[in-house]
Design an enzyme around this catalytic site. Structure first.
Site, PDB file in Angstrom:
ATOM      1  N   ASP A  51       0.771  -1.279  -0.043  1.00 42.60           N
ATOM      2  CA  ASP A  51      -0.111   0.137   0.052  1.00 42.60           C
ATOM      3  C   ASP A  51       1.090   1.352   0.010  1.00 42.60           C
ATOM      4  O   ASP A  51       1.862   1.292   0.862  1.00 42.60           O
ATOM      5  CB  ASP A  51      -0.931  -0.024   1.164  1.00 42.60           C
ATOM      6  CG  ASP A  51      -2.001  -1.113   1.357  1.00 42.60           C
ATOM      7  OD1 ASP A  51      -1.641  -2.018   0.856  1.00 42.60           O
ATOM      8  OD2 ASP A  51      -3.034  -0.927   1.875  1.00 42.60           O
ATOM      9  N   HIS A  53      -0.983   4.662  -0.594  1.00 42.17           N
ATOM     10  CA  HIS A  53      -2.056   5.469   0.043  1.00 42.17           C
ATOM     11  C   HIS A  53      -1.828   6.880  -0.223  1.00 42.17           C
ATOM     12  O   HIS A  53      -2.013   7.641   0.924  1.00 42.17           O
ATOM     13  CB  HIS A  53      -2.221   5.045   1.429  1.00 42.17           C
ATOM     14  CG  HIS A  53      -3.236   4.119   1.504  1.00 42.17           C
ATOM     15  ND1 HIS A  53      -4.398   3.939   1.172  1.00 42.17           N
ATOM     16  CD2 HIS A  53      -3.005   2.610   2.301  1.00 42.17           C
ATOM     17  CE1 HIS A  53      -4.926   2.794   1.569  1.00 42.17           C
ATOM     18  NE2 HIS A  53      -4.242   1.848   2.155  1.00 42.17           N
ATOM     19  N   ASP A  79      -3.955  -0.308  -3.386  1.00 44.07           N
ATOM     20  CA  ASP A  79      -4.184   0.726  -2.381  1.00 44.07           C
ATOM     21  C   ASP A  79      -3.280   2.078  -2.940  1.00 44.07           C
ATOM     22  O   ASP A  79      -2.437   2.368  -2.147  1.00 44.07           O
ATOM     23  CB  ASP A  79      -4.168   0.224  -1.218  1.00 44.07           C
ATOM     24  CG  ASP A  79      -5.342  -0.461  -0.740  1.00 44.07           C
ATOM     25  OD1 ASP A  79      -6.398  -0.663  -1.653  1.00 44.07           O
ATOM     26  OD2 ASP A  79      -5.480  -0.421   0.660  1.00 44.07           O
ATOM     27  N   ASP A  82      -6.534   7.400  -1.248  1.00 44.84           N
ATOM     28  CA  ASP A  82      -7.318   7.365  -0.065  1.00 44.84           C
ATOM     29  C   ASP A  82      -6.070   7.505   1.059  1.00 44.84           C
ATOM     30  O   ASP A  82      -5.306   7.163   1.023  1.00 44.84           O
ATOM     31  CB  ASP A  82      -8.056   6.208   0.264  1.00 44.84           C
ATOM     32  CG  ASP A  82      -9.567   6.173  -0.687  1.00 44.84           C
ATOM     33  OD1 ASP A  82      -9.931   7.484  -0.929  1.00 44.84           O
ATOM     34  OD2 ASP A  82      -9.994   5.076  -0.471  1.00 44.84           O
ATOM     35  N   ARG A  83      -6.551   8.512   1.802  1.00 39.64           N
ATOM     36  CA  ARG A  83      -5.838   8.746   3.276  1.00 39.64           C
ATOM     37  C   ARG A  83      -4.608   9.704   3.099  1.00 39.64           C
ATOM     38  O   ARG A  83      -4.364  10.622   3.912  1.00 39.64           O
ATOM     39  CB  ARG A  83      -5.605   7.718   4.045  1.00 39.64           C
ATOM     40  CG  ARG A  83      -6.645   6.799   4.435  1.00 39.64           C
ATOM     41  CD  ARG A  83      -6.491   6.082   5.688  1.00 39.64           C
ATOM     42  NE  ARG A  83      -7.552   5.474   6.458  1.00 39.64           N
ATOM     43  CZ  ARG A  83      -8.097   4.223   6.514  1.00 39.64           C
ATOM     44  NH1 ARG A  83      -7.265   3.300   5.921  1.00 39.64           N
ATOM     45  NH2 ARG A  83      -8.934   4.056   7.188  1.00 39.64           N
ATOM     46  N   ASN A 111      -8.241  -2.857  -2.403  1.00 39.11           N
ATOM     47  CA  ASN A 111      -9.727  -2.585  -2.060  1.00 39.11           C
ATOM     48  C   ASN A 111     -10.140  -1.015  -2.139  1.00 39.11           C
ATOM     49  O   ASN A 111     -11.426  -0.636  -1.919  1.00 39.11           O
ATOM     50  CB  ASN A 111     -10.054  -2.991  -0.584  1.00 39.11           C
ATOM     51  CG  ASN A 111      -9.102  -2.439   0.376  1.00 39.11           C
ATOM     52  OD1 ASN A 111      -7.859  -2.868   0.536  1.00 39.11           O
ATOM     53  ND2 ASN A 111      -9.893  -2.049   1.444  1.00 39.11           N
ATOM     54  N   HIS A 112      -9.159  -0.074  -2.066  1.00 42.46           N
ATOM     55  CA  HIS A 112      -9.462   1.194  -2.176  1.00 42.46           C
ATOM     56  C   HIS A 112      -9.661   1.558  -3.391  1.00 42.46           C
ATOM     57  O   HIS A 112     -10.222   2.767  -3.985  1.00 42.46           O
ATOM     58  CB  HIS A 112      -8.296   2.126  -1.467  1.00 42.46           C
ATOM     59  CG  HIS A 112      -8.629   2.069   0.099  1.00 42.46           C
ATOM     60  ND1 HIS A 112      -9.137   3.190   0.366  1.00 42.46           N
ATOM     61  CD2 HIS A 112      -8.280   1.075   1.012  1.00 42.46           C
ATOM     62  CE1 HIS A 112      -9.156   2.845   1.970  1.00 42.46           C
ATOM     63  NE2 HIS A 112      -8.768   1.708   2.101  1.00 42.46           N
ATOM     64  N   HIS A 161      -3.687  -8.432  -3.505  1.00 41.68           N
ATOM     65  CA  HIS A 161      -3.626  -7.409  -2.573  1.00 41.68           C
ATOM     66  C   HIS A 161      -4.253  -7.961  -1.147  1.00 41.68           C
ATOM     67  O   HIS A 161      -3.505  -7.574  -0.317  1.00 41.68           O
ATOM     68  CB  HIS A 161      -5.040  -6.287  -2.883  1.00 41.68           C
ATOM     69  CG  HIS A 161      -5.011  -5.120  -1.919  1.00 41.68           C
ATOM     70  ND1 HIS A 161      -3.953  -4.295  -1.784  1.00 41.68           N
ATOM     71  CD2 HIS A 161      -5.910  -4.907  -0.859  1.00 41.68           C
ATOM     72  CE1 HIS A 161      -4.335  -3.368  -0.382  1.00 41.68           C
ATOM     73  NE2 HIS A 161      -5.402  -3.924  -0.135  1.00 41.68           N
ATOM     74  N   ARG A 209     -13.502  -6.883   9.236  1.00 35.42           N
ATOM     75  CA  ARG A 209     -13.456  -5.912   8.455  1.00 35.42           C
ATOM     76  C   ARG A 209     -14.958  -5.818   7.935  1.00 35.42           C
ATOM     77  O   ARG A 209     -15.242  -4.606   7.296  1.00 35.42           O
ATOM     78  CB  ARG A 209     -12.873  -6.121   7.381  1.00 35.42           C
ATOM     79  CG  ARG A 209     -11.169  -6.070   7.753  1.00 35.42           C
ATOM     80  CD  ARG A 209     -10.313  -6.295   6.383  1.00 35.42           C
ATOM     81  NE  ARG A 209      -8.865  -6.180   6.784  1.00 35.42           N
ATOM     82  CZ  ARG A 209      -8.225  -5.397   6.539  1.00 35.42           C
ATOM     83  NH1 ARG A 209      -8.731  -4.111   6.488  1.00 35.42           N
ATOM     84  NH2 ARG A 209      -6.833  -5.471   6.848  1.00 35.42           N
ATOM     85  N   HIS A 236      -2.329  -4.924   2.211  1.00 38.72           N
ATOM     86  CA  HIS A 236      -3.415  -4.677   3.026  1.00 38.72           C
ATOM     87  C   HIS A 236      -3.291  -4.412   4.520  1.00 38.72           C
ATOM     88  O   HIS A 236      -4.325  -3.932   4.939  1.00 38.72           O
ATOM     89  CB  HIS A 236      -4.465  -6.135   2.758  1.00 38.72           C
ATOM     90  CG  HIS A 236      -5.730  -5.810   2.972  1.00 38.72           C
ATOM     91  ND1 HIS A 236      -6.641  -4.732   2.600  1.00 38.72           N
ATOM     92  CD2 HIS A 236      -6.627  -6.627   3.401  1.00 38.72           C
ATOM     93  CE1 HIS A 236      -7.975  -4.947   2.865  1.00 38.72           C
ATOM     94  NE2 HIS A 236      -8.039  -5.894   3.574  1.00 38.72           N
TER      95      HIS A 236
END
Length: 321
Positions: A51, A53, A79, A82-83, A111-112, A161, A209, A236
């Site tokens: 990731d 991000h 990923d 995001d963030r 998943n993002h 992932h 989750r 992940h």
């Protein structure tokens, strides 16, 4: 046609692409991604990345540590957004490298890379702030729908992932998944994006989750034996040291966002897989080199004032990665 090398240099210098340029880039990269198999064959040597991000300046630091494309081959595990503060710049640079060096860079979906998640955890909001309308976000999401969902490195390492699925016993089963869509809430596609290894329990158990499963060492053993593979490499989950080895090295987690969310104070790592995959006594590739690195120095990074880091109330560093 735009000059992709010029776009790359502008991005490396901290310049954001114009909306029209990014829309063109999304269309161009889609034409490449749609041709890739659901199980991408990747040969070593290759460097595997977890990731990132949207931590753009840490991505540049990653390239400084691991080597710039095309000198280093890369397999990213998803990923990208995001963030972090610079998701737009992060995915722009990775898409540019994919267009410029399609055989040198593999981008898996995480998943993002989906509408339902990125609209909550910051990427949608960032696109609105930077481009004043959602069109760029829409085009990037369309490109995300084309990202491949797994890879096999040199016929020995399964890369994904999240993790494994009770619906997938054979790697060939992944090839039948329709990946050109939003990631569903459940089923094998979702499991590949959301599942995690579990050191406490065997079998598949319900994930906290709310998507995917937790899977034990016995599941990994059966999957590797059935597919004649040596290990699973996935991302992940936040790792304070940048990586984690589970099940006697048969499952590895790689995390490549240092000081995650600009507050977790974790290290990051990339996994460098040599072209000579020497086998250990147990038949697994040995050794694997995890190259650990810290966040980019303060003097080379920027921090915007109007883009917040979006966390959920229960976030403890690994609840939604």
């Amino acid at each position: 046609m735009l000059d992709i090398d010029v776009l790359i240099e502008r991005l490396k210098n901290g310049e954001m692409l114009e909306a029209e340029e990014l829309i063109w880039l999304c269309s161009t990269v889609k034409d490449i991604l749609v041709e890739e198999s659901n199980v991408k064959k990747v040969e070593s040597p290759v460097t595997i990345v977890g990731d990132v991000h949207g931590q753009f300046y840490d991505l540049l630091e990653l390239f400084r540590v691991g080597g710039w494309p095309p000198d280093t081959n890369y397999l990213f595990l998803g990923d990208y957004v995001d963030r972090g503060y610079y998701c737009v710049e992060t995915i722009s640079l990775l898409f540019c490298y994919k267009v410029r060096y399609p055989a040198r860079l593999t981008l898996l979906r995480g998943n993002h890379e989906t509408r339902s998640t990125s609209v909550v955890y910051g990427f949608y909001h960032e696109c609105l702030l930077k481009y004043n309308n959602p069109e760029v976000w829409v085009k990037i999401m369309d490109a995300f729908d084309c990202l491949t969902i797994s890879a096999v490195v040199s016929r020995t390492i399964f890369a994904v992932h999240g993790g494994l699925s009770p619906a997938i016993q054979d790697v060939s089963h992944i090839k039948s998944i329709n990946r050109f869509r939003e990631i569903p809430k459940d089923g094998p596609f979702s499991d590949l994006m959301w599942s995690d290894p579990d050191q406490q329990y065997d079998g598949f158990t319900t994930s906290a989750r709310g998507a995917g499963y937790q899977f034990g060492e016995d599941i990994v053993d059966v999957f590797l034996h059935r597919n004649n593979l040596s290990s699973v490499v996935r991302a992940h989950q936040l790792c304070s040291g940048g990586y984690q080895l589970l099940f006697d090295g048969k499952c590895a987690t790689v995390w490549s966002a240092p000081n995650y969310c600009y507050r977790c104070k974790n290290e990051a790592a990339i996994l460098e897989v040599d072209s000579d995959l020497l086998l250990s006594a147990q038949g697994r590739p040995q050794p694997r080199h995890f190259n650990v690195f810290a966040e980019a120095p303060e003097h080379v990074r920027k921090r915007p004032k109007n883009i917040p880091v979006v966390l959920d109330e229960s976030d403890n560093g690994d609840s939604e990665e």
